[in-house]
Scaffold this motif. Sequence first.
Motif, PDB file in Angstrom:
ATOM      1  N   PRO A  91       7.510 -10.548   3.656  1.00  9.32           N
ATOM      2  CA  PRO A  91       6.855  -9.073   3.260  1.00  9.32           C
ATOM      3  C   PRO A  91       6.405  -8.172   4.458  1.00  9.32           C
ATOM      4  O   PRO A  91       6.547  -7.060   4.104  1.00  9.32           O
ATOM      5  N   ILE A  92       6.197  -8.724   5.596  1.00  7.94           N
ATOM      6  CA  ILE A  92       6.040  -7.823   6.480  1.00  7.94           C
ATOM      7  C   ILE A  92       6.909  -7.136   7.176  1.00  7.94           C
ATOM      8  O   ILE A  92       7.194  -5.674   7.214  1.00  7.94           O
ATOM      9  N   ILE A  93       7.956  -7.700   7.231  1.00  3.25           N
ATOM     10  CA  ILE A  93       9.488  -7.065   7.702  1.00  3.25           C
ATOM     11  C   ILE A  93      10.044  -6.264   6.612  1.00  3.25           C
ATOM     12  O   ILE A  93      10.290  -4.899   6.841  1.00  3.25           O
ATOM     13  N   THR A  94       9.900  -6.610   5.408  1.00  2.00           N
ATOM     14  CA  THR A  94      10.253  -5.790   4.205  1.00  2.00           C
ATOM     15  C   THR A  94       9.466  -4.546   4.155  1.00  2.00           C
ATOM     16  O   THR A  94      10.156  -3.289   3.800  1.00  2.00           O
ATOM     17  N   VAL A 136       6.971 -13.651  -5.708  1.00  2.00           N
ATOM     18  CA  VAL A 136       7.332 -12.176  -5.638  1.00  2.00           C
ATOM     19  C   VAL A 136       6.108 -11.384  -5.820  1.00  2.00           C
ATOM     20  O   VAL A 136       5.897 -10.663  -5.256  1.00  2.00           O
ATOM     21  N   ASP A 137       5.322 -11.999  -6.968  1.00  2.00           N
ATOM     22  CA  ASP A 137       4.020 -10.804  -7.184  1.00  2.00           C
ATOM     23  C   ASP A 137       3.243 -10.812  -6.082  1.00  2.00           C
ATOM     24  O   ASP A 137       2.744  -9.706  -5.699  1.00  2.00           O
ATOM     25  N   GLU A 138       2.850 -11.902  -5.207  1.00  2.00           N
ATOM     26  CA  GLU A 138       2.033 -11.873  -4.204  1.00  2.00           C
ATOM     27  C   GLU A 138       2.851 -11.100  -3.014  1.00  2.00           C
ATOM     28  O   GLU A 138       1.991 -10.207  -2.394  1.00  2.00           O
ATOM     29  N   ARG A 139       4.068 -11.166  -2.644  1.00  2.00           N
ATOM     30  CA  ARG A 139       4.764 -10.488  -1.701  1.00  2.00           C
ATOM     31  C   ARG A 139       4.675  -9.128  -1.779  1.00  2.00           C
ATOM     32  O   ARG A 139       4.352  -8.105  -1.141  1.00  2.00           O
ATOM     33  N   LEU A 140       4.882  -8.645  -3.078  1.00  2.46           N
ATOM     34  CA  LEU A 140       4.700  -7.197  -3.734  1.00  2.46           C
ATOM     35  C   LEU A 140       3.311  -6.636  -3.343  1.00  2.46           C
ATOM     36  O   LEU A 140       3.136  -5.543  -2.953  1.00  2.46           O
ATOM     37  N   ARG A 141       2.362  -7.597  -3.537  1.00  2.28           N
ATOM     38  CA  ARG A 141       0.911  -7.123  -3.493  1.00  2.28           C
ATOM     39  C   ARG A 141       0.607  -6.942  -1.912  1.00  2.28           C
ATOM     40  O   ARG A 141      -0.019  -5.917  -1.575  1.00  2.28           O
ATOM     41  N   ALA A 142       1.259  -7.787  -1.142  1.00  2.00           N
ATOM     42  CA  ALA A 142       0.934  -7.656   0.305  1.00  2.00           C
ATOM     43  C   ALA A 142       1.729  -6.424   0.607  1.00  2.00           C
ATOM     44  O   ALA A 142       1.274  -5.926   1.661  1.00  2.00           O
ATOM     45  N   ILE A 143       3.009  -6.083   0.409  1.00  2.00           N
ATOM     46  CA  ILE A 143       3.697  -5.035   0.908  1.00  2.00           C
ATOM     47  C   ILE A 143       2.919  -3.795   0.516  1.00  2.00           C
ATOM     48  O   ILE A 143       2.734  -2.922   1.380  1.00  2.00           O
ATOM     49  N   GLU A 145      -0.385  -3.389   0.364  1.00  2.67           N
ATOM     50  CA  GLU A 145      -1.379  -3.198   1.317  1.00  2.67           C
ATOM     51  C   GLU A 145      -0.990  -2.887   2.692  1.00  2.67           C
ATOM     52  O   GLU A 145      -1.520  -2.057   3.022  1.00  2.67           O
ATOM     53  N   LEU A 146       0.211  -3.314   3.127  1.00  2.83           N
ATOM     54  CA  LEU A 146       0.756  -2.913   4.285  1.00  2.83           C
ATOM     55  C   LEU A 146       1.252  -1.219   4.256  1.00  2.83           C
ATOM     56  O   LEU A 146       1.165  -0.771   5.275  1.00  2.83           O
ATOM     57  N   TRP A 147       1.750  -0.785   3.208  1.00  5.51           N
ATOM     58  CA  TRP A 147       1.788   0.570   3.090  1.00  5.51           C
ATOM     59  C   TRP A 147       0.807   1.454   2.933  1.00  5.51           C
ATOM     60  O   TRP A 147       0.704   2.455   3.632  1.00  5.51           O
ATOM     61  N   THR A 148      -0.390   1.064   2.544  1.00  7.50           N
ATOM     62  CA  THR A 148      -1.419   1.785   2.129  1.00  7.50           C
ATOM     63  C   THR A 148      -2.716   1.652   2.921  1.00  7.50           C
ATOM     64  O   THR A 148      -3.721   2.526   2.608  1.00  7.50           O
ATOM     65  N   THR A 149      -2.770   0.440   3.651  1.00  3.22           N
ATOM     66  CA  THR A 149      -4.009   0.316   4.362  1.00  3.22           C
ATOM     67  C   THR A 149      -4.014   0.272   5.992  1.00  3.22           C
ATOM     68  O   THR A 149      -2.945  -0.177   6.326  1.00  3.22           O
ATOM     69  N   GLU A 150      -4.696   0.965   6.667  1.00  2.17           N
ATOM     70  CA  GLU A 150      -4.380   0.961   7.901  1.00  2.17           C
ATOM     71  C   GLU A 150      -4.662  -0.459   8.801  1.00  2.17           C
ATOM     72  O   GLU A 150      -3.696  -0.657   9.563  1.00  2.17           O
ATOM     73  N   LYS A 151      -5.893  -1.030   8.467  1.00  2.00           N
ATOM     74  CA  LYS A 151      -5.996  -2.384   8.691  1.00  2.00           C
ATOM     75  C   LYS A 151      -5.549  -3.585   7.619  1.00  2.00           C
ATOM     76  O   LYS A 151      -6.531  -3.709   6.867  1.00  2.00           O
ATOM     77  N   ALA A 152      -4.258  -3.669   7.433  1.00  2.00           N
ATOM     78  CA  ALA A 152      -4.042  -4.466   6.132  1.00  2.00           C
ATOM     79  C   ALA A 152      -4.240  -5.848   6.269  1.00  2.00           C
ATOM     80  O   ALA A 152      -3.955  -6.500   7.426  1.00  2.00           O
ATOM     81  N   VAL A 159       1.091 -15.803   0.561  1.00  2.00           N
ATOM     82  CA  VAL A 159       1.185 -14.961   1.744  1.00  2.00           C
ATOM     83  C   VAL A 159      -0.421 -14.967   2.180  1.00  2.00           C
ATOM     84  O   VAL A 159      -1.157 -14.890   1.587  1.00  2.00           O
ATOM     85  N   ASP A 160      -0.402 -15.044   3.711  1.00  2.00           N
ATOM     86  CA  ASP A 160      -1.664 -15.173   4.466  1.00  2.00           C
ATOM     87  C   ASP A 160      -1.790 -14.502   5.814  1.00  2.00           C
ATOM     88  O   ASP A 160      -0.794 -15.090   6.562  1.00  2.00           O
TER      89      ASP A 160
END
Length: 274
Positions: A91-94, A136-143, A145-152, A159-160
């Motif tokens: 999810p981080i790379i994606t 998949v649901d967790e990875r989408l939520r994590a993605i 967060e990575l898109w929308t939060t400065e300190k995700a 996913v952790d």
Amino acid sequence: MKFGVSTFLTDQGIAPAALGRAIEERPLDSLFIAEHTHIPVSRRTPYPGGGDLPEIYYRTLDPFVALSAAAAVTRRILLGTGVALVGQRDPIITAKEVASLDRVSDGRAVFGVGIGWNREEMENHGTDPRTRGRLVDERLRAIRELWTTEKAEFHGEFVDFDPVYSWPKPIQRPHPPLYVGGGEGAFRRVAALGDAWLANSVPPEELGPQIERLRGLAGRDVPVTVYGVAKDPGVIERYQELDVERLLFFLPTKPEAETLAELDRFVGVMERVT
């Protein structure tokens, strides 16, 4: 209603830049491409389409590399995955790949996602097919967060990670649209996480009731794009009677000259029904 193209880009067909340019030159609004990282030689999972697995599944280009090549020679069309197999992706790379595509395309990325069907393929990525939906649901939520939060930060079953910086952020706000593929089994994922439903070749007579059920579950007017549509004016007219945002013609994987001729045939069909 809008019209786009769905296809498998491989090393045996038209190049991504040439296809992107050709689509942009015609009254089409989008390019969606499929993804398979590999196909296991020993495969127990039957092909959903029946019969032998077509060669295009074995030879797909990386979607984000291919779409970036198309982005470099276009200015208007949407560039989407149709679909990215999130259960097989870090999810981080994606998150970085989608955000980078959104940047180089000046805000034209569409993140089409699915859980996949090839159990052996996902097992090679360390994914348990039995839990791939939750993964998949967790990875989408994590993605997201990575898109929308400065300190995700994300802490879940699969996913952790503690707070991280992840740039670039996408141009589109709050993030690139997330088109969720799949049948009715994906409706809860569409309702909870999706910006649109990417319906895979659902006939018009089945699609109408499904749209009603999806929107009832989601409690909102979920946009619908239909993937893999044949160039049949009669069928397209029936889709027009439904509240469908976009149809994606299925483009066979062919050399450039044959591909351009097929795109022109798509345009001819569009002119007959619009």
